[in-house]
Scaffold this active site. Structure first.
Site, PDB file in Angstrom:
ATOM      1  CD  GLU A   1      14.697  14.199  -8.830  1.00 52.32           C
ATOM      2  OE1 GLU A   1      14.621  13.006  -7.797  1.00 52.32           O
ATOM      3  OE2 GLU A   1      15.728  15.011  -8.574  1.00 52.32           O
TER       4      GLU A   1
ATOM      5  CE  LYS B   1       6.931   9.567  -3.044  1.00 50.00           C
ATOM      6  NZ  LYS B   1       7.548   8.619  -2.076  1.00 50.00           N
TER       7      LYS B   1
ATOM      8  CG  ASP C   1       7.649   2.148  -3.575  1.00 49.79           C
ATOM      9  OD1 ASP C   1       7.580   2.192  -2.342  1.00 49.79           O
ATOM     10  OD2 ASP C   1       6.501   0.956  -3.115  1.00 49.79           O
TER      11      ASP C   1
ATOM     12  CE1 TYR D   1      15.973  11.460  -3.085  1.00 49.29           C
ATOM     13  CE2 TYR D   1      15.554   9.065  -3.678  1.00 49.29           C
ATOM     14  CZ  TYR D   1      15.110   9.622  -2.886  1.00 49.29           C
ATOM     15  OH  TYR D   1      14.700   9.140  -1.739  1.00 49.29           O
TER      16      TYR D   1
ATOM     17  CE  LYS E   1       1.969   7.490  -2.833  1.00 48.77           C
ATOM     18  NZ  LYS E   1       2.950   6.939  -2.161  1.00 48.77           N
TER      19      LYS E   1
ATOM     20  CB  CYS F   1     -11.295 -27.422   9.001  1.00 48.70           C
ATOM     21  SG  CYS F   1     -10.118 -28.022   8.301  1.00 48.70           S
TER      22      CYS F   1
ATOM     23  CB  CYS G   1      -9.444 -32.216   9.106  1.00 51.76           C
ATOM     24  SG  CYS G   1     -10.391 -31.081  10.219  1.00 51.76           S
TER      25      CYS G   1
ATOM     26  CB  CYS H   1      -8.885 -26.223  11.650  1.00 52.61           C
ATOM     27  SG  CYS H   1      -9.082 -28.187  11.954  1.00 52.61           S
TER      28      CYS H   1
ATOM     29  CB  CYS I   1      -5.755 -30.738  10.540  1.00 50.86           C
ATOM     30  SG  CYS I   1      -6.788 -29.267   8.856  1.00 50.86           S
TER      31      CYS I   1
HETATM   32  S1  IVH Z   1      12.986  14.061  -2.599  1.00 51.25           S
HETATM   33  C1  IVH Z   1      13.022  16.761   0.882  1.00 51.25           C
HETATM   34  N1  IVH Z   1      13.769  12.191  -4.962  1.00 51.25           N
HETATM   35  O1  IVH Z   1      10.655   9.530  -1.056  1.00 51.25           O
HETATM   36  C2  IVH Z   1      12.634  15.648  -0.145  1.00 51.25           C
HETATM   37  N2  IVH Z   1      12.146  11.127  -2.706  1.00 51.25           N
HETATM   38  O2  IVH Z   1       8.175  10.885   0.457  1.00 51.25           O
HETATM   39  C3  IVH Z   1      13.134  14.685  -0.170  1.00 51.25           C
HETATM   40  N3  IVH Z   1      11.395   9.268  -2.791  1.00 51.25           N
HETATM   41  O3  IVH Z   1      11.721  10.422   1.984  1.00 51.25           O
HETATM   42  C4  IVH Z   1      13.153  13.607  -1.081  1.00 51.25           C
HETATM   43  N4  IVH Z   1      12.433   8.958  -5.216  1.00 51.25           N
HETATM   44  O4  IVH Z   1      12.291   8.090   0.399  1.00 51.25           O
HETATM   45  C5  IVH Z   1      13.341  12.512  -3.449  1.00 51.25           C
HETATM   46  N5  IVH Z   1      13.340  11.492  -6.923  1.00 51.25           N
HETATM   47  C6  IVH Z   1      12.808  10.950  -5.680  1.00 51.25           C
HETATM   48  C7  IVH Z   1      11.989   9.922  -4.788  1.00 51.25           C
HETATM   49  C8  IVH Z   1      12.020  10.524  -3.162  1.00 51.25           C
HETATM   50  C9  IVH Z   1      12.123   8.487  -3.956  1.00 51.25           C
HETATM   51  C10 IVH Z   1      11.103   9.062  -1.886  1.00 51.25           C
HETATM   52  C11 IVH Z   1      11.677   9.271  -0.306  1.00 51.25           C
HETATM   53  C12 IVH Z   1      11.070  10.162   0.569  1.00 51.25           C
HETATM   54  C13 IVH Z   1      10.024  10.003   0.013  1.00 51.25           C
HETATM   55  C14 IVH Z   1       9.354  10.829   0.233  1.00 51.25           C
END
Ligand code: IVH
Length: 669
Positions: free
Chosen positions: A113, A115, A117, A225, A312, A406, A409, A424, A430
């Protein structure tokens, strides 16, 4: 229509509107026009208003959010919200795969999946209806943000179908899409509010707003998720997510099953590039074992599951040349160094500048002009320099030396002890600082001058028409209407608004002056205690610090403001213009010292006064309104619907609980 028919119509409208919301926000496929949608919504609103017995917190009419504000209640998670362990390389991912394969001989699949943000959220559903939404908090307990979450259109309030468990939790990420993030920041820039550094901060900041109607205006989105519960429909994570999709949740369309770690790595490589095309921010890929029985067999550590791992994405880096460093002076006089770079392409945009923050950062990077530097775009929108290549440096290259005066000024810069920034000190001479003070003066929470904004102030200043805030009141209509993009109408509006500002109450005038550390709250306290500007300007350090909440730092800043001849003259002029420099009669009449030294927390909803009124009364009577309960709190002023955990805490700490009437009696209202 009789009540029965009305009930039926309400139910039909709710179902229909829920379906259209889902079509629009989850499937991106509306089947009716916005107009038709609004007509249905209006009909439902009317019926609900006229028949309050049919109220339902999960009705689509509740999506707009109520204006009621309330502090969040802390709630314990039924299942702890764990985090994920991070990996940064293919090798680490293969190790993860090896560890699992050592534990089992069975064949198994992975689910990959994106991740997302944003900020994580846990939703509880009971009999197909949203019951509670809790933030991650510390993983064990979080904030109850249900009212805010209800405003997110892509989150189903009532589930579709009938094969969902009676009770379950679903977890996901609340996100502010890039487009919305840009819109919000543009708006904040115009309103002179601090910008959000990235969509993640913007999403979590929005979710914690105290006013659901405000939340509703920012178009948050959410992807889910993770399902939790004693009776989930399927044995596979992927299959459960598909079910959740049928119940109305937004599930990422980019989730894939992978047969082995090789396929996982292919998925990651693909998305490392493609993620930049997505409408929301992502920072990696989450790899999960699909089988739930295998998941529970593998178990979790105290912090994270053993059946999942995050990979990551690397922040993108580029090498380029440092051409020069320039310095910007902000409205507060803070000087920010900015690196000018040879333009370079990074994560889809051309980068020409990078923030250097302060002198220490320049020193730590040991930057020299002409250096090859590495710029990185992390979660932040403004790229930063993460290093310089000392090896390729020209032997004669000059180190970047922070300026001494500065650039605006010419005044020598100062650096206060323990602070990273250079300032400043020429606050009244200024240009950016003068303009900053004026912008603050006219802002909504200060004098609230309509029609005047940053650009107009800029023009007025560069035309030499204003040099300080008192000059604003000398402006003539012709002087304003002559300016670029100004006409008779807009100049009249400005003059009218300036005229009206003569009735702005003293506490806001005091705030508008822009005395360092005198924000809205401190201004209120000073005004209520000392009553007039003359008394404040005469107050000694001892008298100031004797006031609750006024510490040495504030007291010194107030003293030094009034020791400045220029400020005294400015105030004299403003007085002549008719600006309020004393508490008005009603505030004076209702003012007392009855609550001197008492800290009071307000919770719940009240019958006679609004919470804001009650806050004001506390302050006017010398008390302090606090937002969190502690052993130093003297009273809990409780209305109806007070959060149980707050009540609990007050009882434990032996804090007396008083009603609205008891409070009013205390102040003799
Ligand atoms: S699973 C026990 N799936 O990442 C596992 N987390 O570092 C629960 N996050 O707190 C998380 N996308 O806020 C999962 N596809 C995804 C995610 C995801 C983003 C975030 C989530 C979690 C953090 C974990």
């Amino acid at each position: 229509m009789d009540k029965n028919e009305i009930g039926l119509r309400i139910e039909n409208l709710r179902n229909e509107l829920n379906r259209h919301n889902h079509n629009y926000y989850v499937l991106n496929h509306p089947v009716i026009s916005d107009f038709e949608f609004d007509q249905l919504l209006k009909e439902l609103e009317k019926l609900e208003r006229e028949n309050p017995e049919f109220f339902d917190p999960n009705s689509p009419t509740q999506r707009v959010g109520s204006d009621l504000t309330k502090e969040f209640e802390q709630v314990k998670h039924q299942y702890a919200m764990l985090s994920l362990s991070n990996t940064y390389s293919e090798g680490e991912l293969r190790d993860f795969d090896q560890r699992i394969r050592k534990q089992t001989d069975q064949a198994f699949e992975y689910v990959c999946e994106l991740k997302y943000d944003g900020t994580s959220i846990s939703l509880r559903y009971k009999n197909g209806r949203l019951e509670r939404a809790i933030t991650r908090g510390d993983g064990v307990q979080g904030d109850d943000v249900t009212a805010n979450v209800r405003t997110i259109r892509s989150i189903p309030l009532v589930l579709h179908g009938n094969d969902y468990p009676d009770e379950f939790e679903i977890r996901g990420e609340i996100l502010l899409p890039w487009a919305e993030f840009d819109r919000l920041n543009t708006e904040r820039e115009q309103a002179e509010e601090p910008l959000f550094a990235n969509p993640r901060n913007a999403a979590s900041g929005t979710l914690k707003l105290q006013n659901p109607a405000e939340v509703a205006k920012r178009k948050l989105d959410a992807y889910f998720y993770y399902l939790l519960g004693p009776k989930l429909p399927c044995d596979g994570h992927f299959e459960n997510l598909q079910k959740a999709q049928n119940w109305g949740f937004k599930i990422s369309p980019d989730t894939e099953k992978c047969a082995n770690i090789g396929e996982v790595i292919t998925f990651i490589k693909k998305w490392d590039e493609k993620r930049h095309e997505l409408p929301v921010a992502t920072d990696g890929v989450v790899v999960k074992v699909n089988s739930l029985p295998l998941q529970s067999f593998l178990g979790t550590t105290a912090k994270s599951p053993r059946w999942a791992v995050a990979y990551k994405f690397k922040a993108e880096q580029a090498a380029t040349t440092l051409l020069s460093v320039s310095y910007q002076v902000g409205r507060t006089g803070a000087v920010t160094p900015v690196a000018n770079l040879e333009p370079v392409l990074l994560a889809g945009t051309t980068v020409k500048r990078a923030s250097l923050h302060n002198a220490d950062i320049i020193k730590n990077l040991d930057l020299h002009v002409g250096d090859t530097v590495f710029v990185e775009k992390g979660g932040e929108i403004i790229p930063k320099i993460v290093g310089a290549d000392a090896a390729s440096r020209h032997p004669m290259a000059l180190p970047v030396d922070f300026i001494k005066v500065c650039p605006e000024c010419g005044t020598a810069l100062i650096r206060k002890e323990g602070e990273a920034a250079h300032y400043c000190p020429n606050e009244d001479g200024c240009p950016p600082q003068i303009k900053g003070k004026m912008e603050h003066f006219i802002s909504r929470k200060a004098m609230n001058i309509d029609g005047l904004g940053e650009e107009t102030i800029d023009l007025l200043f560069s035309e030499g028409l204003v040099r300080n805030v008192a000059d604003l009141y000398d402006l003539k209509k012709e002087q304003i209407s002559r300016l670029e993009r100004m006409g008779d109408k807009s100049s009249e509006r400005i003059l009218r608004s300036l005229d009206e500002s003569r009735s702005v109450p003293f506490e806001r005038v005091l705030f508008a002056l822009g005395i360092r550390y005198v924000g809205e709250t401190v201004a209120k306290i000073l005004a209520n205690r000392l009553i007039s500007i003359d008394a404040i300007s005469r107050a000694t350090l001892e008298e100031l610090t004797a006031i609750d909440e006024i510490g040495e730092r504030i007291a010194e800043s107030v003293r030094s403001y009034f020791q400045n001849e220029y400020h005294l003259k400015l105030i004299e002029r403003l007085k002549e213009k008719g600006i309020q420099f004393k508490l008005d009669e009603t505030s004076l009449a209702t003012r007392s010292e009855k609550l001197n030294g008492l800290s009071i927390i307000i919770s719940g909803t009240f019958e006679k006064y609004s919470r804001d009124d009650l806050k004001k009364m506390i302050e006017q009577n010398g008390g302090k309104n606090v937002s969190s309960i502690s052993k130093n709190t003297n009273y809990l002023l409780a209305g109806s619907n007070i959060g149980p955990s707050k009540l609990d805490k007050a009882t434990k700490l032996n804090i007396p609980i008083i009603s609205e009437d008891e409070f009013l009696a205390m102040i003799g209202d």
